[in-house]
Design an enzyme around this catalytic site. Structure first.
Site, PDB file in Angstrom:
ATOM      1  N   LYS A 178     -30.555 -42.542 -48.598  1.00 43.31           N
ATOM      2  CA  LYS A 178     -29.544 -43.562 -48.873  1.00 43.31           C
ATOM      3  C   LYS A 178     -29.272 -44.341 -47.589  1.00 43.31           C
ATOM      4  CE  LYS A 178     -28.968 -41.828 -53.021  1.00 43.31           C
ATOM      5  NZ  LYS A 178     -30.290 -41.207 -53.091  1.00 43.31           N
ATOM      6  N   ASP A 179     -28.869 -45.592 -47.745  1.00 41.04           N
ATOM      7  CA  ASP A 179     -28.765 -46.448 -46.573  1.00 41.04           C
ATOM      8  C   ASP A 179     -27.510 -46.185 -45.759  1.00 41.04           C
ATOM      9  OD1 ASP A 179     -26.825 -47.609 -48.124  1.00 41.04           O
ATOM     10  OD2 ASP A 179     -27.503 -49.654 -47.809  1.00 41.04           O
ATOM     11  N   LYS A 180     -27.445 -46.880 -44.622  1.00 38.57           N
ATOM     12  CA  LYS A 180     -26.369 -46.639 -43.669  1.00 38.57           C
ATOM     13  C   LYS A 180     -25.095 -47.386 -44.035  1.00 38.57           C
ATOM     14  CE  LYS A 180     -25.100 -47.256 -38.815  1.00 38.57           C
ATOM     15  NZ  LYS A 180     -25.548 -47.615 -37.466  1.00 38.57           N
TER      16      LYS A 180
END
Length: 645
Positions: free
Chosen positions: A277-279
């Site tokens: 999952k992205d930041k």
């Protein structure tokens, strides 16, 4: 590889050249002010999109030798003079550069700010059973075999430091002696338990020295013990893997796992997960870890920032990448300009028709050298070009030390000299330079091989994505949003062509297009020929996608042209304060925080929307379809991005 990454952008319509010229000085001043103010609002001034996912000058996950100085350099936002940011981003890619040119809806586009705050973008993982991951329970499963709470406090900070150095072979000591101050059998038992549970790989014994009791910690089975926690210390009746829900804010999955492994003093490879999952988001996903107790994991909630762990359970299996149904997104677009009718049309179209399943901009990098160009050079077996593309100077936004490294390389072609300019050795450039230093300039293949395999493969996957995007745009331009004879559909895992007599049995939602490779077939119409022509122009043979290096042989795959999101809901809300949250998160609910009271007639309007997407689809592309805007950093920077307002 699943990607849910998005960068902070303000999706605004272009203003006139006069307006832009008059506002230029104001913009520059605002950038400087934001830089000096420490970015309190949560707005992003990040230059590169995140990711597992796509190749760029970032930390390579799972690198064992992590120096504090490197971490500080990587974490810093000092990417050069902030005043020149807009000019620097002019060298980046736009959507049309990577084949993203079409829309499927007919509504008129409108403006909105995406990810003005990272909390405006929330991702909940959907497991293979269809269950959406939520953090809603901090309780720990009751287990008589768990150590007492005193286990976590009995060792002093000095003891923990010495034990960690012993565990990680950071000094020449073969053992550590801990004096038992209040000598009772119960106290010794707690110390034994603390050492074994907090420092996997260490064993303990009791010794008498000068009339005093000492607990002696020592290595049980050499360096392998650290990566493989002791089997005999885990109850047979308990599942070997502790599954838990990880709630994280503003941190990507690999960074989070590296932080957890440091606090637990274990190797990152004992963790498993279904997707990265992205930041710049709040994300909720399931993680599994080998033979670490829920009690120990729950203890981390007291000392970790921007993380919460909960919903613990023990199971007999790890998690596997890709074994998820997708992700559920909750997104806020702030300061929208669209009328109610425009918004209704846009969201109805998203729900009923969907969006073109393009690979998003983060797949191709953000510098003036796109990752697909490097992938193409690999497939062409042009290794001098690969080396040059990765290391040569380029215009645009990069960290200062990378600029100096590239300049040194261009001037001397000396790997050692260029490496000296690079304090962060774990980026792609540093890995390649170390490889060249080790294998020499005449063995670039081996030097390139030092870069971790997944990172190397991302280059050629980027090229496949580039071809796919371009071909899908051509397909939609040529045949529109209907299935036609010669299109491909999947029957099970097998692709077959649509025949003339069957065309009425299928819609555009059934049609797939191939990523080029040796194990796929191509459409039997003009687009099949277009694939061949594109690869010929790139000096590649579509009928020979096997590479002499097996890793770089492309088997290909199939990808749906149109994705129709599930569970689409939306609401327009008014607000006055741009810093105010517009919905409650899982953590807010656990902590009993109420949703702020919103005005009925605020200064600004926001579009809150929810939707679910399958793996390997880009949320950016769904939002692009709603707003009818180019999502590239280059374009949004020029159109007055969030941090330039």
């Amino acid at each position: 590889m699943e990607t849910v990454e998005m960068n902070s952008v303000s999706l605004k319509r272009p203003r006139s050249e006069d307006d832009l010229a008059n506002a230029d000085e104001v913009k520059r001043q605002k950038i400087l002010e934001k830089s000096e103010a420490g970015n309190d609002s949560g707005q992003s001034i990040e230059i590169v999109t995140e990711q597992p996912k796509d190749m760029k000058s970032e930390i390579i996950p799972n690198e064992e030798s992590e120096e504090q100085e490197e971490e500080e350099l990587e974490d810093s936002d000092e990417d050069g003079d902030p005043e020149s940011f807009a000019d620097m981003m002019k060298h980046g890619l736009t959507e049309s550069d990577v084949g993203i040119t079409k829309f499927v809806s007919s509504h008129k586009g409108f403006s909105g700010i995406l990810k003005e705050r990272y909390s405006d973008f929330v991702v909940h993982e959907i497991g293979k059973d269809g269950r959406v991951s939520h953090l809603d329970d901090f309780s720990v499963p009751v287990d008589d075999e768990d150590p007492s709470e005193e286990t976590f406090t009995v060792l002093s900070d000095e003891d923990k430091q010495r034990l960690e150095e012993l565990q990680l072979f950071k000094n020449k000591e073969t053992s550590v002696a801990i004096e038992v101050i209040e000598d009772t059998k119960e106290k010794r038992t707690v110390i034994h338990q603390a050492v074994k549970s907090l420092f996997p790989g260490l064993e303990t014994k009791t010794e008498d020295r000068d009339g005093k009791k000492y607990i002696i910690a020592y290595h049980a089975a050499g360096k392998k013990a650290l990566a493989n926690p002791r089997k005999h210390s885990w109850p047979k009746s308990r599942g070997s893997y502790c599954h838990f829900v990880l709630y994280k804010e503003n941190k990507d999955t690999m960074d989070a796992i590296n932080v957890l492994s440091k606090f637990l003093r274990v190797k990152p490879n004992i963790f498993s997960y279904m997707g990265t999952k992205d930041k710049r988001a709040i994300t909720v996903q399931e993680i599994a870890v080998l033979r670490i107790t829920a009690q120990r994991l729950a203890h981390l909630n007291k000392c970790l920032m921007n993380f919460k762990l909960g919903n613990f359970s023990y199971k007999n299996h790890p998690l596997k990448l890709g074994e998820l149904q997708g992700n559920h997104f909750t997104v806020v677009l702030r300061n929208i300009t669209g009328t109610d009718d425009q918004i209704e049309q846009a969201m109805h179209s998203l729900r009923e028709i969907g969006f073109i399943n393009y690979y998003g901009m983060q797949r191709f990098g953000t510098t003036a050298v796109p990752t697909y160009q490097i992938g193409r050079a690999i497939l062409q077996n042009n290794w001098n070009e690969v080396m040059d593309l990765i290391l040569k100077p380029r215009p645009g936004a990069e960290k200062g030390y990378l600029v100096k490294c590239r300049e040194e390389w261009a001037k001397t072609k000396d790997p050692a000299a260029a490496l000296k300019k690079l304090p962060v050795k774990r980026c792609v450039e540093g890995q390649l330079l170390r490889g060249l230093l080790k294998y020499g300039m005449k063995n670039i293949i081996s030097a390139f091989g030092i870069i971790p395999r997944n990172n190397r493969l991302m280059y050629i996957h980027s090229y496949q994505s580039y071809v796919w995007n371009n071909m899908v745009s051509k397909r939609i331009e040529e045949y529109g949003l209907r299935a036609v004879p010669g299109d491909l559909i999947l029957k099970g895992a097998t692709a077959v062509h649509i025949e003339e007599g069957d065309v009425d049995n299928y819609t555009i939602h059934d049609v797939v297009m191939p990523l080029p490779g040796f194990d796929v077939i191509y459409p039997k119409h003009k687009i099949g020929e277009a694939y061949k022509e594109m690869l010929v122009a790139d000096n590649l043979d579509i009928n020979n996608m096997r590479h002499k290096i097996r890793d770089y042989s492309l088997s290909g795959a199939y990808r749906k042209i149109i994705i129709r999101p599930q569970n689409v809901n939306w609401e327009v809300v008014a607000y006055d304060d741009p810093k105010i949250p517009l919905f409650t998160t899982d953590l807010d609910k656990l902590e009993g925080k109420p949703l702020p009271v919103l005005p009925t007639d605020g200064k600004f309007r926001a579009l809150k929307m929810e939707f679910s997407l399958p793996p390997s689809t880009y949320a950016t592309m769904a939002i692009r379809e709603v707003l009818k805007m180019d999502t590239s950093i280059k374009n949004q920077t020029q159109l007055n991005t969030t941090w330039l307002r």
